[in-house]
Design a protein around this motif. Structure first.
Motif, short mmCIF file in Angstrom:
data_model
loop_
_atom_site.label_atom_id
_atom_site.label_comp_id
_atom_site.label_asym_id
_atom_site.label_seq_id
_atom_site.Cartn_x
_atom_site.Cartn_y
_atom_site.Cartn_z
N PRO A 257 0.84 -1.20 0.00
CA PRO A 257 0.00 0.00 0.00
C PRO A 257 0.88 1.25 0.00
O PRO A 257 1.98 1.26 0.55
CB PRO A 257 -0.78 -0.11 1.31
N LYS A 258 0.36 2.32 -0.61
CA LYS A 258 1.14 3.53 -0.87
C LYS A 258 1.88 4.09 0.36
O LYS A 258 3.05 4.47 0.27
CB LYS A 258 0.21 4.62 -1.44
N ALA A 259 1.20 4.14 1.50
CA ALA A 259 1.79 4.83 2.67
C ALA A 259 2.78 3.97 3.46
O ALA A 259 3.21 4.34 4.55
CB ALA A 259 0.68 5.32 3.59
N THR A 260 3.17 2.83 2.92
CA THR A 260 4.12 1.95 3.63
C THR A 260 5.44 2.69 3.85
O THR A 260 5.96 3.32 2.92
CB THR A 260 4.36 0.67 2.77
N PRO A 261 5.99 2.63 5.09
CA PRO A 261 7.25 3.35 5.35
C PRO A 261 8.38 2.91 4.42
O PRO A 261 8.50 1.71 4.10
CB PRO A 261 7.58 2.97 6.80
N ALA A 262 9.19 3.87 4.01
CA ALA A 262 10.28 3.59 3.06
C ALA A 262 11.22 2.51 3.58
O ALA A 262 11.72 1.67 2.82
CB ALA A 262 11.05 4.87 2.78
N ALA A 263 11.45 2.52 4.91
CA ALA A 263 12.39 1.54 5.46
C ALA A 263 11.87 0.12 5.28
O ALA A 263 12.65 -0.80 4.97
CB ALA A 263 12.61 1.84 6.94
N ALA A 264 10.56 -0.07 5.44
CA ALA A 264 9.98 -1.40 5.23
C ALA A 264 10.05 -1.77 3.75
O ALA A 264 10.38 -2.90 3.39
CB ALA A 264 8.54 -1.42 5.72
N LEU A 265 9.78 -0.80 2.88
CA LEU A 265 9.84 -1.05 1.43
C LEU A 265 11.25 -1.46 1.02
O LEU A 265 11.44 -2.36 0.20
CB LEU A 265 9.40 0.19 0.64
N ASP A 266 12.23 -0.79 1.62
CA ASP A 266 13.63 -1.12 1.28
C ASP A 266 13.98 -2.54 1.72
O ASP A 266 14.67 -3.27 1.02
CB ASP A 266 14.59 -0.12 1.95
N LYS A 267 13.48 -2.90 2.90
CA LYS A 267 13.77 -4.25 3.40
C LYS A 267 13.10 -5.30 2.50
O LYS A 267 13.70 -6.33 2.18
CB LYS A 267 13.26 -4.39 4.84
N LEU A 268 11.89 -5.03 2.07
CA LEU A 268 11.19 -5.95 1.17
C LEU A 268 11.91 -6.03 -0.17
O LEU A 268 12.09 -7.11 -0.74
CB LEU A 268 9.74 -5.48 0.97
N ASN A 269 12.35 -4.87 -0.66
CA ASN A 269 13.09 -4.84 -1.93
C ASN A 269 14.37 -5.67 -1.81
O ASN A 269 14.75 -6.41 -2.72
CB ASN A 269 13.39 -3.38 -2.31
N GLY A 270 15.02 -5.56 -0.64
CA GLY A 270 16.26 -6.33 -0.41
C GLY A 270 15.98 -7.83 -0.43
O GLY A 270 16.75 -8.62 -0.99
N ALA A 271 14.84 -8.24 0.18
CA ALA A 271 14.50 -9.67 0.20
C ALA A 271 14.15 -10.16 -1.20
O ALA A 271 14.47 -11.29 -1.58
CB ALA A 271 13.33 -9.90 1.16
N LEU A 272 13.50 -9.28 -1.98
CA LEU A 272 13.18 -9.65 -3.37
C LEU A 272 14.48 -9.82 -4.17
O LEU A 272 14.65 -10.79 -4.92
CB LEU A 272 12.28 -8.57 -3.99
N LYS A 273 15.40 -8.89 -3.98
CA LYS A 273 16.69 -8.97 -4.70
C LYS A 273 17.42 -10.27 -4.36
O LYS A 273 18.01 -10.90 -5.23
CB LYS A 273 17.58 -7.78 -4.33
N ALA A 274 17.37 -10.64 -3.08
CA ALA A 274 18.06 -11.89 -2.67
C ALA A 274 17.47 -13.07 -3.43
O ALA A 274 18.20 -13.97 -3.86
CB ALA A 274 17.92 -12.09 -1.16
N ALA A 275 16.14 -13.07 -3.63
CA ALA A 275 15.50 -14.16 -4.37
C ALA A 275 15.96 -14.14 -5.83
O ALA A 275 16.26 -15.18 -6.42
CB ALA A 275 13.98 -14.04 -4.29
N LEU A 276 16.02 -12.93 -6.41
CA LEU A 276 16.36 -12.82 -7.84
C LEU A 276 17.84 -13.13 -8.12
O LEU A 276 18.23 -13.31 -9.26
CB LEU A 276 16.00 -11.42 -8.36
N LYS A 277 18.64 -13.14 -7.04
CA LYS A 277 20.07 -13.46 -7.20
C LYS A 277 20.32 -14.96 -7.07
O LYS A 277 21.40 -15.44 -7.38
CB LYS A 277 20.87 -12.77 -6.08
N ASP A 278 19.32 -15.67 -6.54
CA ASP A 278 19.53 -17.09 -6.23
C ASP A 278 19.48 -17.93 -7.51
O ASP A 278 18.46 -17.95 -8.21
CB ASP A 278 18.44 -17.54 -5.25
N PRO A 279 20.57 -18.66 -7.82
CA PRO A 279 20.58 -19.47 -9.04
C PRO A 279 19.45 -20.50 -9.09
O PRO A 279 18.98 -20.84 -10.19
CB PRO A 279 21.94 -20.20 -8.98
N VAL A 280 18.97 -20.94 -7.93
CA VAL A 280 17.87 -21.93 -7.93
C VAL A 280 16.59 -21.28 -8.48
O VAL A 280 15.88 -21.86 -9.31
CB VAL A 280 17.63 -22.48 -6.50
#
Ligand code: MLT
Length: 329
Positions: A257-280
């Motif tokens: 949702p739009k008003a989600t704090p930036a810090a939480a969005l960054d953490k979620l983005n980091g977790a997404l990146k970790a998934a996209l880096k995984d060769p599996v």
């Protein structure tokens, strides 16, 4: 007083070094997360969501629970996200249909431009034009002229107005200059089941769920909508090779949702990146003909840019194609 000042200075130093998370992200996530899939289970959005949920849950240290909220071409799930608490614990996976919806629906119950905070781009890939095995044409060369002549007698399945499968059906109809009878489902998971069972004739579905069915000889692939053939379906021509101008590339992104704090969005983005880096994960994507976005497009900003431009792009192209809220064939 001196101790307090020292603590503040120490924290400022750690923040400058990037070693301390801002307060809002420290306790996040505080409970299991929900990942809304706006289509039925077993479809391509669901398959990608479950892959991500598992990986991101491990990175975040909290379970990510997938919830299928299907209906109205994916807009029911989007509406649910828009009304959710903006604390980062409820997410939505959606594709270009989220951007096309304002051109096709009157009362969405949310404002597409302002309701969502893009978390990051996930995957991109083509659609596969597939037919039930009992359909007479055995290849693209035979299918396109047959479909042009017989369209009014053929049923084409999709996942609701504005879904990828619907937009692909519209593009296919335009490429052939002939209209099919459309049959709407709550997702292409159940639509594909009915194609396999021979209850519908044609389905243009994402490669993610079409490829396994084609490889298992459950349905026939006539064409892929990419500019080049897919490595996993080497004998299936592109729709262009088959003499049509049908080309379509889909993409998924994660939203909060739009008003989600930036810090939480960054953490979620980091977790997404970790998934996209995984060769599996990447290998799993590859096996079904889809790919992660290039690393240069993994930021929240890149996602926001693409989302904005896709809203304009679909508004223009659907209008030019004469596809409106009243005329969705
Ligand atoms: C699904 O998961 O069912 C699809 O993403 C629906 C579609 O857009 O075709």
């Amino acid at each position: 007083m001196i101790a307090k000042t020292t603590r503040r200075l120490a924290l400022a130093g750690l923040l400058a070094l990037g070693l301390a998370a801002p307060a809002a992200a420290q306790g996040f996530p505080a409970k299991p997360l929900t990942l809304i899939v706006p289509f039925a289970a077993g479809g391509p959005s669901d398959v990608i969501a479950r892959l991500l949920a598992d990986h991101m849950g491990r990175t975040l240290g909290q379970q990510v629970v997938v919830e299928n909220i299907a209906g109205a071409g994916g807009t029911a799930g989007a509406k649910r996200l828009a009304a959710s608490d903006a604390d980062g614990h409820t997410l939505l996976i959606h594709h270009l249909a989220l951007a096309a919806a304002p051109s096709l629906y009157n009362n969405l119950g949310y404002d597409t431009q302002t309701a969502f905070a893009p978390v990051g781009l996930v995957n991109t890939g083509p659609m596969v034009v597939a037919g039930k095995l009992a359909l007479p044409p055995v290849d693209a060369k035979a299918f396109f002229p047959f479909a042009k002549l017989q369209a009014d007698k053929l049923t084409i399945a999709h996942a609701g107005i504005g879904s990828n499968a619907h937009l692909c059906a519209v593009l296919l109809s335009q490429a052939l200059g002939a209209k099919f009878t459309q049959v709407a489902y709550r997702g292409t998971g159940p639509a594909m089941n009915d194609l396999v069972a021979g209850q519908v004739d044609v389905l243009c579905d994402q490669s993610t769920t079409a490829v396994p069915q084609v490889q298992g000889d459950k349905v026939r692939a006539y064409a892929v909508t990419s500019s080049e053939r897919l490595g996993v379906l080497p004998n299936t021509p592109t729709a262009r090779e088959a003499g049509t101008d049908l080309e379509m590339t889909i993409w998924h992104g994660l939203y909060a949702p739009k008003a989600t704090p930036a810090a939480a969005l960054d953490k979620l983005n980091g977790a997404l990146k970790a998934a996209l880096k995984d060769p599996v994960v990447l290998e799993r994507f590859k096996s079904v003909g889809t790919s992660a976005f290039p690393e240069s497009e993994w930021s929240r900003e890149a996602h926001a840019k693409r989302f904005g431009s896709e809203i304009s792009k679909w508004a223009t192209s659907l209008k030019a194609a004469g596809v409106t809220q009243q005329n969705v064939n």
